[in-house]
Design a protein around this motif. Structure first.
Motif, PDB file in Angstrom:
ATOM      1  N   LEU A  73      41.971 -18.208 104.590  1.00 45.10           N
ATOM      2  CA  LEU A  73      40.759 -18.770 105.197  1.00 45.10           C
ATOM      3  C   LEU A  73      40.271 -19.906 104.295  1.00 45.10           C
ATOM      4  O   LEU A  73      39.889 -19.671 103.143  1.00 45.10           O
ATOM      5  N   PRO A  74      40.303 -21.158 104.786  1.00 42.43           N
ATOM      6  CA  PRO A  74      40.091 -22.321 103.917  1.00 42.43           C
ATOM      7  C   PRO A  74      38.697 -22.413 103.295  1.00 42.43           C
ATOM      8  O   PRO A  74      38.544 -22.988 102.228  1.00 42.43           O
ATOM      9  N   ARG A  75      37.683 -21.841 103.947  1.00 48.19           N
ATOM     10  CA  ARG A  75      36.318 -21.959 103.423  1.00 48.19           C
ATOM     11  C   ARG A  75      35.930 -20.812 102.494  1.00 48.19           C
ATOM     12  O   ARG A  75      34.794 -20.734 102.053  1.00 48.19           O
ATOM     13  N   LEU A  76      36.881 -19.908 102.242  1.00 51.62           N
ATOM     14  CA  LEU A  76      36.620 -18.809 101.311  1.00 51.62           C
ATOM     15  C   LEU A  76      37.398 -19.039 100.024  1.00 51.62           C
ATOM     16  O   LEU A  76      38.508 -19.579 100.043  1.00 51.62           O
ATOM     17  N   THR A  77      36.815 -18.606  98.899  1.00 56.41           N
ATOM     18  CA  THR A  77      37.515 -18.695  97.619  1.00 56.41           C
ATOM     19  C   THR A  77      38.685 -17.703  97.606  1.00 56.41           C
ATOM     20  O   THR A  77      38.798 -16.848  98.494  1.00 56.41           O
ATOM     21  N   VAL A  78      39.501 -17.820  96.565  1.00 56.07           N
ATOM     22  CA  VAL A  78      40.600 -16.875  96.346  1.00 56.07           C
ATOM     23  C   VAL A  78      40.057 -15.441  96.366  1.00 56.07           C
ATOM     24  O   VAL A  78      40.564 -14.574  97.087  1.00 56.07           O
ATOM     25  N   TYR A  79      39.003 -15.214  95.588  1.00 54.64           N
ATOM     26  CA  TYR A  79      38.394 -13.877  95.517  1.00 54.64           C
ATOM     27  C   TYR A  79      37.944 -13.416  96.906  1.00 54.64           C
ATOM     28  O   TYR A  79      38.247 -12.298  97.336  1.00 54.64           O
ATOM     29  N   GLU A  80      37.239 -14.292  97.625  1.00 53.80           N
ATOM     30  CA  GLU A  80      36.692 -13.931  98.944  1.00 53.80           C
ATOM     31  C   GLU A  80      37.791 -13.682  99.977  1.00 53.80           C
ATOM     32  O   GLU A  80      37.649 -12.796 100.833  1.00 53.80           O
ATOM     33  N   ASN A  81      38.884 -14.454  99.903  1.00 58.27           N
ATOM     34  CA  ASN A  81      40.008 -14.236 100.821  1.00 58.27           C
ATOM     35  C   ASN A  81      40.567 -12.829 100.671  1.00 58.27           C
ATOM     36  O   ASN A  81      40.877 -12.165 101.655  1.00 58.27           O
ATOM     37  N   VAL A  82      40.701 -12.369  99.428  1.00 58.23           N
ATOM     38  CA  VAL A  82      41.262 -11.045  99.176  1.00 58.23           C
ATOM     39  C   VAL A  82      40.229  -9.958  99.505  1.00 58.23           C
ATOM     40  O   VAL A  82      40.547  -8.954 100.139  1.00 58.23           O
ATOM     41  N   ALA A  83      38.985 -10.193  99.105  1.00 59.54           N
ATOM     42  CA  ALA A  83      37.914  -9.219  99.362  1.00 59.54           C
ATOM     43  C   ALA A  83      37.711  -8.992 100.857  1.00 59.54           C
ATOM     44  O   ALA A  83      37.417  -7.873 101.297  1.00 59.54           O
ATOM     45  N   TYR A  84      37.911 -10.042 101.647  1.00 57.14           N
ATOM     46  CA  TYR A  84      37.699  -9.972 103.096  1.00 57.14           C
ATOM     47  C   TYR A  84      38.507  -8.842 103.735  1.00 57.14           C
ATOM     48  O   TYR A  84      38.015  -8.131 104.614  1.00 57.14           O
ATOM     49  N   ALA A  85      39.736  -8.652 103.239  1.00 52.61           N
ATOM     50  CA  ALA A  85      40.605  -7.601 103.791  1.00 52.61           C
ATOM     51  C   ALA A  85      40.015  -6.211 103.560  1.00 52.61           C
ATOM     52  O   ALA A  85      40.294  -5.276 104.315  1.00 52.61           O
ATOM     53  N   MET A  86      39.198  -6.063 102.516  1.00 58.29           N
ATOM     54  CA  MET A  86      38.555  -4.771 102.239  1.00 58.29           C
ATOM     55  C   MET A  86      37.217  -4.660 102.967  1.00 58.29           C
ATOM     56  O   MET A  86      36.823  -3.574 103.381  1.00 58.29           O
ATOM     57  N   GLU A  87      36.531  -5.793 103.097  1.00 57.64           N
ATOM     58  CA  GLU A  87      35.228  -5.794 103.779  1.00 57.64           C
ATOM     59  C   GLU A  87      35.377  -5.377 105.243  1.00 57.64           C
ATOM     60  O   GLU A  87      34.550  -4.629 105.757  1.00 57.64           O
ATOM     61  N   VAL A  88      36.450  -5.860 105.903  1.00 53.97           N
ATOM     62  CA  VAL A  88      36.614  -5.545 107.328  1.00 53.97           C
ATOM     63  C   VAL A  88      36.835  -4.063 107.583  1.00 53.97           C
ATOM     64  O   VAL A  88      36.566  -3.588 108.677  1.00 53.97           O
ATOM     65  N   ILE A  89      37.306  -3.323 106.568  1.00 54.27           N
ATOM     66  CA  ILE A  89      37.430  -1.877 106.758  1.00 54.27           C
ATOM     67  C   ILE A  89      36.329  -1.130 106.001  1.00 54.27           C
ATOM     68  O   ILE A  89      36.435   0.066 105.744  1.00 54.27           O
ATOM     69  N   GLU A  90      35.278  -1.883 105.659  1.00 59.35           N
ATOM     70  CA  GLU A  90      34.020  -1.321 105.141  1.00 59.35           C
ATOM     71  C   GLU A  90      34.175  -0.521 103.856  1.00 59.35           C
ATOM     72  O   GLU A  90      33.621   0.565 103.721  1.00 59.35           O
ATOM     73  N   LYS A  91      34.900  -1.076 102.908  1.00 61.27           N
ATOM     74  CA  LYS A  91      34.986  -0.465 101.577  1.00 61.27           C
ATOM     75  C   LYS A  91      33.710  -0.780 100.799  1.00 61.27           C
ATOM     76  O   LYS A  91      33.036  -1.777 101.071  1.00 61.27           O
ATOM     77  N   ALA A  92      33.404   0.045  99.817  1.00 64.26           N
ATOM     78  CA  ALA A  92      32.186  -0.137  99.014  1.00 64.26           C
ATOM     79  C   ALA A  92      32.315  -1.366  98.112  1.00 64.26           C
ATOM     80  O   ALA A  92      33.386  -1.626  97.566  1.00 64.26           O
ATOM     81  N   PRO A  93      31.206  -2.128  97.946  1.00 67.26           N
ATOM     82  CA  PRO A  93      31.252  -3.354  97.120  1.00 67.26           C
ATOM     83  C   PRO A  93      31.830  -3.156  95.717  1.00 67.26           C
ATOM     84  O   PRO A  93      32.621  -3.985  95.252  1.00 67.26           O
ATOM     85  N   LYS A  94      31.498  -2.062  95.049  1.00 69.33           N
ATOM     86  CA  LYS A  94      32.039  -1.814  93.694  1.00 69.33           C
ATOM     87  C   LYS A  94      33.554  -1.635  93.737  1.00 69.33           C
ATOM     88  O   LYS A  94      34.272  -2.108  92.866  1.00 69.33           O
ATOM     89  N   GLU A  95      34.026  -0.912  94.754  1.00 64.29           N
ATOM     90  CA  GLU A  95      35.465  -0.693  94.903  1.00 64.29           C
ATOM     91  C   GLU A  95      36.162  -2.022  95.214  1.00 64.29           C
ATOM     92  O   GLU A  95      37.247  -2.295  94.699  1.00 64.29           O
ATOM     93  N   ILE A  96      35.525  -2.839  96.044  1.00 66.28           N
ATOM     94  CA  ILE A  96      36.080  -4.149  96.392  1.00 66.28           C
ATOM     95  C   ILE A  96      36.257  -4.992  95.130  1.00 66.28           C
ATOM     96  O   ILE A  96      37.339  -5.518  94.874  1.00 66.28           O
ATOM     97  N   GLN A  97      35.215  -5.076  94.322  1.00 68.63           N
ATOM     98  CA  GLN A  97      35.297  -5.905  93.112  1.00 68.63           C
ATOM     99  C   GLN A  97      36.409  -5.414  92.180  1.00 68.63           C
ATOM    100  O   GLN A  97      37.225  -6.207  91.705  1.00 68.63           O
ATOM    101  N   ARG A  98      36.477  -4.112  91.959  1.00 72.36           N
ATOM    102  CA  ARG A  98      37.487  -3.534  91.064  1.00 72.36           C
ATOM    103  C   ARG A  98      38.898  -3.830  91.582  1.00 72.36           C
ATOM    104  O   ARG A  98      39.766  -4.299  90.848  1.00 72.36           O
ATOM    105  N   LYS A  99      39.114  -3.576  92.862  1.00 71.20           N
ATOM    106  CA  LYS A  99      40.453  -3.688  93.443  1.00 71.20           C
ATOM    107  C   LYS A  99      40.897  -5.147  93.576  1.00 71.20           C
ATOM    108  O   LYS A  99      42.061  -5.471  93.335  1.00 71.20           O
ATOM    109  N   VAL A 100      39.983  -6.043  93.953  1.00 65.05           N
ATOM    110  CA  VAL A 100      40.341  -7.464  94.095  1.00 65.05           C
ATOM    111  C   VAL A 100      40.770  -8.019  92.737  1.00 65.05           C
ATOM    112  O   VAL A 100      41.793  -8.705  92.633  1.00 65.05           O
ATOM    113  N   GLU A 101      40.011  -7.684  91.694  1.00 65.52           N
ATOM    114  CA  GLU A 101      40.383  -8.162  90.358  1.00 65.52           C
ATOM    115  C   GLU A 101      41.728  -7.583  89.926  1.00 65.52           C
ATOM    116  O   GLU A 101      42.544  -8.275  89.316  1.00 65.52           O
ATOM    117  N   GLU A 102      41.979  -6.328  90.288  1.00 63.70           N
ATOM    118  CA  GLU A 102      43.254  -5.678  89.953  1.00 63.70           C
ATOM    119  C   GLU A 102      44.441  -6.388  90.613  1.00 63.70           C
ATOM    120  O   GLU A 102      45.430  -6.696  89.952  1.00 63.70           O
TER     121      GLU A 102
END
Length: 167
Positions: free
Chosen positions: A30-59
């Motif tokens: 997605l061109p208007r999202l950062t690298v972090y946001e592109n990866v986080a988006y895949a977790m947001e759509v299945i409603e993962k918790a924000p803390k889990e999203i941050q940990r897993k995206v960085e991993e």
């Protein structure tokens, strides 16, 4: 596994998709999202918790060697970096299967090998990778199970196969 494709109901498909990651030849970031946001988006759509999203995206960004690029946008990255973001996004939800459709199709040979090394690591962590490729060098260097499909039929299945003969 849990799903029988021959008996599956349509409403079960979104749940099956959670077990499958997909990587495309043209990245589909997605061109208007950062690298972090592109990866986080895949977790947001299945409603993962924000803390889990941050940990897993960085991993996963660490796994694909891109943590230092997480605030950049896709158009600021090389093709190989974009493909690594696409891989990170595809694996962030720990899929049982990763489908890679010509993942090195738009990349130079060195970058292609770098992508293959990352896919190799993901496979060693327990994810099954199904990759479509016409790159004989990759198939011959990375000895894995090779299926040849012609007109919708499996015509060859070898444990540590090579690319085979050219037509």
């Amino acid at each position: 596994g849990k799903y029988d494709l021959t008996k599956m109901r349509e409403r079960e498909i979104p749940y099956l998709r959670r077990y499958v990651g997909v990587v495309f030849q043209d990245f589909k970031l997605l061109p208007r999202l950062t690298v972090y946001e592109n990866v986080a988006y895949a977790m947001e759509v299945i409603e993962k918790a924000p803390k889990e999203i941050q940990r897993k995206v960085e991993e996963v960004l660490t796994l694909v060697n891109l943590k230092h690029r997480m605030t950049m946008f896709p158009d600021q990255l090389s093709g190989g970096e974009q493909q690594r973001v696409a891989i990170a996004r595809a694996i962030v939800n720990n899929p049982a299967v990763l489908i890679a459709d010509e993942p090195t199709g738009n990349l130079d040979p060195d970058t292609s090998m770098e992508i293959m090394d990352i896919l190799e690591r993901i496979n060693q962590q327990g994810t099954t990778i199904v990759m479509a490729t016409h790159n004989s060098q990759i198939v011959n260097e990375k000895k894995h199970r090779v299926l040849a499909i012609e007109m919708g039929r499996i015509v060859r299945d070898q444990e540590e196969g090579e690319y085979g003969y050219e037509d």
